[in-house]
Design an enzyme around this catalytic site. Structure first.
Site, short mmCIF file in Angstrom:
data_model
loop_
_atom_site.label_atom_id
_atom_site.label_comp_id
_atom_site.label_asym_id
_atom_site.label_seq_id
_atom_site.Cartn_x
_atom_site.Cartn_y
_atom_site.Cartn_z
N SER A 84 43.09 14.55 -156.35
CA SER A 84 42.79 12.99 -156.66
C SER A 84 41.70 12.65 -155.72
CB SER A 84 44.11 12.30 -156.06
OG SER A 84 45.09 12.82 -157.15
N ASP A 96 46.86 21.73 -153.38
CA ASP A 96 47.29 20.61 -153.28
C ASP A 96 48.96 20.75 -153.55
OD1 ASP A 96 47.90 17.59 -153.85
OD2 ASP A 96 45.73 17.55 -154.08
N ASP A 135 51.27 22.89 -149.50
CA ASP A 135 51.43 21.69 -148.78
C ASP A 135 50.74 22.16 -147.24
OD1 ASP A 135 52.43 20.24 -146.98
OD2 ASP A 135 54.72 20.13 -147.64
N ASN A 155 40.67 17.86 -146.63
CA ASN A 155 40.64 16.70 -147.17
C ASN A 155 42.12 16.08 -147.26
OD1 ASN A 155 39.39 14.73 -149.21
ND2 ASN A 155 41.02 15.26 -150.34
N TYR A 167 47.83 6.96 -139.08
CA TYR A 167 46.61 7.46 -139.55
C TYR A 167 45.43 7.58 -138.70
CZ TYR A 167 42.75 7.52 -143.04
OH TYR A 167 41.72 7.94 -143.92
N LYS A 204 43.43 10.75 -137.53
CA LYS A 204 41.93 11.06 -137.80
C LYS A 204 41.20 11.20 -136.42
CE LYS A 204 41.93 11.11 -142.18
NZ LYS A 204 41.41 12.29 -142.86
#
Ligand SMILES: NC(=O)c1ccc[n+]([C@@H]2O[C@H](COP(=O)([O-])OP(=O)(O)OC[C@H]3O[C@@H](n4cnc5c(N)ncnc54)[C@H](O)[C@@H]3O)[C@@H](O)[C@H]2O)c1
Length: 260
Positions: free
Chosen positions: A15, A36, A65, A92, A166, A170
């Site tokens: 996606s 994915d 995973d 990603n 998150y 990152k």
């Protein structure tokens, strides 16, 4: 054909941004493997690898995973079994949360770290182990054995509003990019990151809530928000031989967010 015959594994390539990277890289001649947890496209549409194969391009999918170490090891092994080597790993895949400190449970924090940070560590470890033992690709730069392209975020450098797990993951990815680049430069491993700003992937939920879209516009000098193809172009540069003597870099693709 800037990636002609290069073998690329892209996590989370079903996606969004990963999908755009997968399609762009195939069209540049790469053999792409998507790792994915699903083939389902979050924004809707035909599975990524089916679009590519219908165009006669080299693209396949495998279940991976990235929070599972055995899956990470198997994804690298299967990529090599399919195509003989691995030239580029694109980290990603990401999990979504969107909660401030006081609302995040320990389990939610652990899941975000497992996918967004530990997953990058485990995938990179498995890939670099394979890359250091291979010769540079035919026709490629003689001093480059493999490349890692991490998808980080501007939110690894400035606060990610109401999304502490998150942003923390990152920030770790931004750091890990430099660490791997420095530790494995002598082994011929190039490691860089692309840091997207706000990218409209077509999916719903928090990504398109008006308050976050308005916030993103208010932070972005460029008059539009980003597209997955914007990120794919920069990922292509870092995956290609055009990125020579570039390592440990975190390339902002953010419409000027971080310059503002
Ligand atoms: N969209 C943005 O605005 C934006 C901004 C900055 C950075 N990024 C980064 O870009 C990357 C892609 O973002 P996106 O918006 O396209 O994400 P997305 O949510 O649209 O897609 C994520 C993909 O990762 C896969 N995935 C989820 N958990 C997984 C797991 N455990 N193992 C393997 N795959 C898994 C999903 O199935 C999906 O295909 C992420 O690293 C994200 O942090 C996105």
């Amino acid at each position: 054909m800037r990636l002609k015959n290069r073998v690329v594994l892209i996590t989370g390539g079903a996606s969004g941004i990963g999908r755009a990277i997968a399609l762009r890289f195939c069209r540049e001649g790469a053999h792409v493997v998507i790792g994915d947890i699903t083939t389902e496209v979050l924004e809707g549409g035909t599975p990524t690898h089916e679009i590519a194969t219908a165009e006669g391009l080299s693209c396949s999918w495998l279940r991976c995973d990235v929070s599972d170490e055995a899956d990470c090891e198997a994804a690298i092994a299967q990529t090599i079994a399919r195509h003989g080597r691995i030239d580029v790993l694109v980290n990603n895949a990401v999990a979504r949360l969107g909660k401030p400190l006081l609302d995040v449970s320990r389990a939610e924090w652990d899941r975000m770290m497992a996918v967004g940070l530990t997953g990058v560590f485990m995938m990179t470890k498995a890939a670099v182990r394979a890359m250091v033992g291979q010769t540079p690709p035919e026709g490629g730069l003689p001093d480059v054995r493999g490349r890692i392209v991490n998808i980080s975020s501007q939110h690894g450098m400035v606060a990610s509003p109401e999304d502490i797990a998150y942003g923390t993951a990152k920030a770790g990815v931004v750091y890990m990019t430099r660490q791997v680049a420095v530790d494995y430069a002598k082994a011929g491993i190039v490691c860089n990151a692309v840091a997207p700003g706000k990218i409209m992937t077509g999916k719903g939920g928090r990504a398109i809530e008006p308050r976050w879209v308005d916030y993103s516009h208010s932070r972005t000098p460029w008059p539009r928000l980003g597209t997955p193809e914007d990120v794919a172009g920069s990922a292509l540069f870092l995956a290609s031989d055009d990125a020579a003597y570039v390592t440990g870099h975190n390339l902002l693709v953010d419409g000027g967010w971080m310059a503002f």
